[in-house]
Write a protein that holds these residues in place. Structure first.
Motif, mmCIF file in Angstrom:
data_model
loop_
_atom_site.group_PDB
_atom_site.id
_atom_site.type_symbol
_atom_site.label_atom_id
_atom_site.label_comp_id
_atom_site.label_asym_id
_atom_site.label_seq_id
_atom_site.Cartn_x
_atom_site.Cartn_y
_atom_site.Cartn_z
ATOM 1 N N MET B 311 -45.125 -67.736 95.292
ATOM 2 C CA MET B 311 -45.549 -66.531 94.556
ATOM 3 C C MET B 311 -44.403 -66.003 93.684
ATOM 4 O O MET B 311 -44.606 -65.658 92.533
ATOM 5 C CB MET B 311 -46.006 -65.448 95.535
ATOM 6 N N GLY B 314 -43.696 -67.911 90.565
ATOM 7 C CA GLY B 314 -44.674 -67.753 89.482
ATOM 8 C C GLY B 314 -44.519 -66.452 88.710
ATOM 9 O O GLY B 314 -45.282 -66.191 87.774
ATOM 10 N N LEU B 315 -43.533 -65.639 89.084
ATOM 11 C CA LEU B 315 -43.357 -64.357 88.365
ATOM 12 C C LEU B 315 -42.916 -64.606 86.926
ATOM 13 O O LEU B 315 -42.108 -65.488 86.661
ATOM 14 C CB LEU B 315 -42.308 -63.511 89.077
ATOM 15 N N VAL B 316 -43.451 -63.839 86.015
ATOM 16 C CA VAL B 316 -43.086 -63.986 84.602
ATOM 17 C C VAL B 316 -42.200 -62.817 84.167
ATOM 18 O O VAL B 316 -41.085 -63.003 83.686
ATOM 19 C CB VAL B 316 -44.346 -64.069 83.713
ATOM 20 N N GLU B 480 -47.938 -57.930 89.491
ATOM 21 C CA GLU B 480 -47.964 -59.215 88.778
ATOM 22 C C GLU B 480 -48.572 -60.311 89.661
ATOM 23 O O GLU B 480 -49.339 -61.150 89.186
ATOM 24 C CB GLU B 480 -46.533 -59.588 88.370
ATOM 25 N N ILE B 481 -48.224 -60.254 90.942
ATOM 26 C CA ILE B 481 -48.815 -61.241 91.862
ATOM 27 C C ILE B 481 -50.322 -61.034 91.944
ATOM 28 O O ILE B 481 -51.100 -61.999 91.940
ATOM 29 C CB ILE B 481 -48.172 -61.128 93.268
ATOM 30 N N GLY B 484 -51.967 -62.630 89.100
ATOM 31 C CA GLY B 484 -52.015 -64.081 89.279
ATOM 32 C C GLY B 484 -53.146 -64.491 90.209
ATOM 33 O O GLY B 484 -53.848 -65.474 89.968
ATOM 34 N N LEU B 485 -53.327 -63.711 91.270
ATOM 35 C CA LEU B 485 -54.396 -64.021 92.223
ATOM 36 C C LEU B 485 -55.771 -63.858 91.565
ATOM 37 O O LEU B 485 -56.686 -64.671 91.779
ATOM 38 C CB LEU B 485 -54.287 -63.105 93.447
ATOM 39 N N VAL B 487 -56.487 -64.196 88.421
ATOM 40 C CA VAL B 487 -56.700 -65.311 87.481
ATOM 41 C C VAL B 487 -57.135 -66.565 88.247
ATOM 42 O O VAL B 487 -58.086 -67.253 87.873
ATOM 43 C CB VAL B 487 -55.399 -65.581 86.673
ATOM 44 N N ALA B 488 -56.436 -66.819 89.394
ATOM 45 C CA ALA B 488 -56.776 -68.004 90.193
ATOM 46 C C ALA B 488 -58.200 -67.901 90.730
ATOM 47 O O ALA B 488 -58.945 -68.890 90.765
ATOM 48 C CB ALA B 488 -55.791 -68.137 91.352
#
Lengths: 250, 521
Positions: B311, B314-316, B480-481, B484-485, B487-488
């Motif tokens: 996780m 994957g941080l941007v 942000e996480i 990401g979740l 989007v997944a």
């Protein structure tokens, strides 16, 4: 893999005793060590109880028709292997002369052993020749035993000047006084003064001791058969200096 | 580096002192290699024997003040060795990540994964060495005589083991000594490794799995109740085997495997309970539900922490350091949940459940020859398949996540039924029959994991804010996480229609139906 070479143009100064004892001490420290007895007299091979014979002789090794690792023998000591002497080594100069880049040939022969050994000791015959030039090019550290006389010191100066002319790789030089006879005033005087004045000198000196001569009777390094002797202590200190100078880690 | 060692055992354990020189006297001149050395030895592997199955052996050997870890391959060749810091040997069990950095750790990491290394054998060896000499009194071979006594997993004294090692460049004489030993009375070639011998002397065998419920052997014609008893007993064995490791928190897989055993037990009770004696399912179903619920919070936190590195990677916009307070919070919560879980597993209620369940299973007697295992399998797999098809066909773009969750549970039940009865089917056909089901499960798993984790991270954020005065940067990184979740999850949802269509296709359904029909015929 660090390559050490015991070298002096003169014979009988303690090159072989140094190579065998330092090689043994390096192996005892846990390094994987190969000692190559380049002297056709085969003194190092004798001291380690190994017959001075290589199948195919020096020609096969120098020309690469016999892989170098196939000629290696294990000694009685963990971690210490020997590439024995062979009487044909007396012709190594001629054999090197017919090889490509003769001055770099020993380095090229040793390169494939880098994964197998941490340290290689080259015990050189007393001479100044193509073989010694090839040894100087292969070595990271030259261990130069000297009898403390004015002429010996002059020989060292010639050697360092010669090494200074090399392009690219130049071996570091660690000279040490060997076979010091305490009864001789000149010996003790030079051995006391020079190491403090010249950076290439080791602080450790190796006295002339009967226990070192006993190596040829015991056929073993001093530190193996007389670990508490003065000689064993001096070789131990010398190995500490050589190891540090060569930057051998781990 | 290939190993040239040869290993032998002395038949006569009673007089090892004499047997060795007697047998070897003619083969070479021998000298004593020095005083006997005592070696303390610990062989290590994961609970599920991952090293052994990968052809690796890991041994910690040495004296009280100097020890090393040695990793060997299938042929006995040393792959890597690591000298351990004096006076500070690792405390076993230990995760591979806690070993000193070096080649041993590098080689072990991909094999052991998240599993801890545990002692599988502890022993003490008294080793004496003989040296074979040539005419120059030069050592040309070494013979170690090892008298080993095992102290764990059971006490046992082993026959002396002889290891003949050539000195480099002297293999010819070693061959002659080896040949002499092979034909000497009282000496035999060692049938296995020292580890095999130590385990055998303790009544164990390397590689014995901890009793996977799916690996039991059923026959199509056996009465269904007998088949279910076999499966459920194996699952109970596995559940119990994983309890000590869970309580000691040796590694996260103990709880994971324990939960799988519980989940599968619950599925069998739910789906096949009618084939068991009356009242048994009703009595134990609530208790296994309690056990499942007891384990869930700790496992959820394990999953979070195991995925934490991925996780943060994957941080941007945020930095991984921003998440440190979140990590600390998760780790602290995990400690509390494991404490609660351990108390539950030590409770009288848990002891009553396992003892009562075992007694009940031992009392299961099939009322008759029918239904057979194959008939029950065909009926239950057929019904579970129909439920999945019905639930899947009802899902539309407007369906809530809960519908997909229910469908996922149905898929899990179907998959488990196929695996549970798997031993009565052809392995290749079974694999083909569940190919599309697996793909559908992966898709639903990705959707549901993102759903649960997304919901949890919002909860964690609230708790952090309320109790710990968390920095704003941490909350932003957690946001942000969460993105990401989401989007997944959207991606998995997009994939769903195609995956379900594949599963529901005529070809896929025909393979599944064919599998059960043949066995039941």
């Amino acid at each position: 893999m660090k390559v050490f070479a015991t070298y002096n143009i003169k014979g009988g100064v303690g090159k072989t005793a140094a190579a065998v004892n330092l090689g043994y001490l390096a192996a005892r420290d846990g390094y994987r060590v190969l000692l190559w007895d380049l002297d056709p007299q085969g003194a190092a091979s004798y001291l380690l109880r190994i017959k001075p014979r290589v199948k195919g002789g020096g020609r096969a090794l120098i020309h690469g028709t016999k892989p170098i690792h196939a000629a290696i023998k294990g000694t009685d000591f963990d971690g210490l292997d020997l590439l024995p002497a062979d009487f044909t080594y007396r012709n190594l100069d001629l054999l090197l002369d017919s090889a490509k880049q003769p001055a770099r040939r020993l380095a090229a022969l040793l390169a494939p052993l880098a994964g197998e050994y941490d340290a290689v000791f080259l015990d050189c015959p007393p001479s100044i020749s193509l073989l010694s030039e090839s040894v100087l090019h292969a070595a990271a550290l030259l261990l130069v035993p000297l009898i403390p006389t004015t002429l010996s010191v002059r020989t060292l100066e010639q050697l360092t000047e010669f090494v200074g002319t090399f392009n690219g790789h130049r071996p570091d030089v660690l000279a040490f006084f060997s076979m010091i006879d305490r009864r001789k005033r000149l010996h003790t005087q030079i051995a006391a003064e020079l190491p403090g004045q010249r950076p290439e000198f080791a602080a450790t000196v190796i006295p002339a001791l009967s226990v070192i001569e006993q190596m040829s009777v015991q056929r073993a390094p001093v530190s193996a058969f007389a670990p508490r002797s003065l000689a064993a202590r001096q070789y131990g200190q010398l190995w500490g200096e050589a190891r540090q100078r060569a930057g051998l880690t781990g | 580096m290939a190993s040239d060692m040869r290993e032998f055992v002395l038949d006569d354990a009673a007089r090892p002192g004499r047997a060795v020189p007697d047998a070897l006297a003619g083969s070479a001149a021998w000298a004593n290699g020095g005083p006997a050395r005592v070696r303390r030895r610990i062989w290590l592997d994961t609970f599920d024997w991952r090293l052994y199955r990968a052809g690796l052996t890991l041994e910690q050997a040495g004296s009280r003040d100097r020890a090393e870890l040695v990793l060997t391959g299938r042929d006995g060749a040393i792959l890597a060795a690591e000298l351990l810091a004096a006076g500070r040997p690792p405390r076993w069990p230990s995760l591979v990540s806690q070993l000193p950095a070096g080649p041993v750790r590098e080689l072990l990491e991909p094999v052991a994964g998240v599993r801890a290394l545990c002692p599988v054998v502890r022993a003490t060896s008294q080793v004496t060495e003989l040296r074979a000499l040539n005419d120059d009194a030069k050592t040309v071979a070494r013979l170690a005589v090892d008298r080993m006594s095992v102290t764990f997993p059971a006490r046992a004294l082993l026959p002396a083991r002889l290891t003949l090692t050539p000195v480099r460049g002297y293999s010819g004489i070693t061959d002659r000594i080896g040949a002499a030993m092979t034909s000497a009375p009282g000496i035999a070639i060692a049938p296995g490794t020292a580890l095999d011998a130590a385990l055998a002397a303790s009544g164990r065998r390397a590689g014995q799995p901890a009793g996977k419920g799916t690996s039991v052997q059923l026959s199509p014609s056996m009465p269904a109740a007998a088949g279910l008893r076999t499966v459920l007993t194996a699952l109970l064995d596995e559940l119990e085997a994983n309890v000590p490791g869970t309580i000691r928190d040796i590694d996260t897989e103990f709880l994971h495997d324990l939960r799988i055993a519980v989940r599968r037990t619950r599925s069998v009770i739910k789906l096949c309970g009618r084939a068991l004696p009356a009242g048994l399912a009703t009595e134990f179903r609530p208790e296994f539900r309690w056990l499942g619920d007891l384990t869930t919070p700790a496992r959820d936190l394990d999953v979070y922490l195991l995925a934490f590195g991925r996780m943060t990677a994957g941080l941007v916009a945020a930095s991984p350091a921003d998440l440190s307070p979140f990590h600390d919070y998760l780790a602290h919560s995990r400690t509390l949940q494991y404490r609660r879980l351990a108390a539950g597993l030590r409770s009288a209620r848990f002891a009553r459940l396992t003892a009562g369940w075992r007694a009940a299973l031992e009392g299961v007697r099939p009322p008759g020859k029918r239904p057979t295992v194959a008939q029950l399998a065909a009926a239950r797999i057929g019904a579970a398949n129909r439920r999945v098809l019905r639930a899947g066909q009802q899902i539309t773009a407007a369906s809530p996540p809960e519908s997909l969750h229910q469908l996922r549970k149905g898929c899990k039940e179907l998959r488990y039924l196929v695996e549970m009865f798997g031993s009565i089917y052809d392995p290749a056909e079974r694999w083909q029959a569940v190919r599309e089901l697996k793909a559908l499960q992966d898709c639903l798993g990705a959707f549901q994991d993102a759903e649960v984790q997304g919901s949890e991270i919002r909860g964690f954020a609230g708790q952090l804010l309320a109790t710990r005065g968390v920095p704003a940067t941490t909350l932003l990184a957690m946001g942000e996480i969460a993105v990401g979740l989401a989007v997944a999850q959207r991606e998995a949802r997009r994939e769903f229609d195609g995956r379900f269509a594949d599963f529901a296709s005529h070809a896929s359904q025909a393979r599944l139906a064919g599998l059960t029909r043949v066995a039941a015929a």
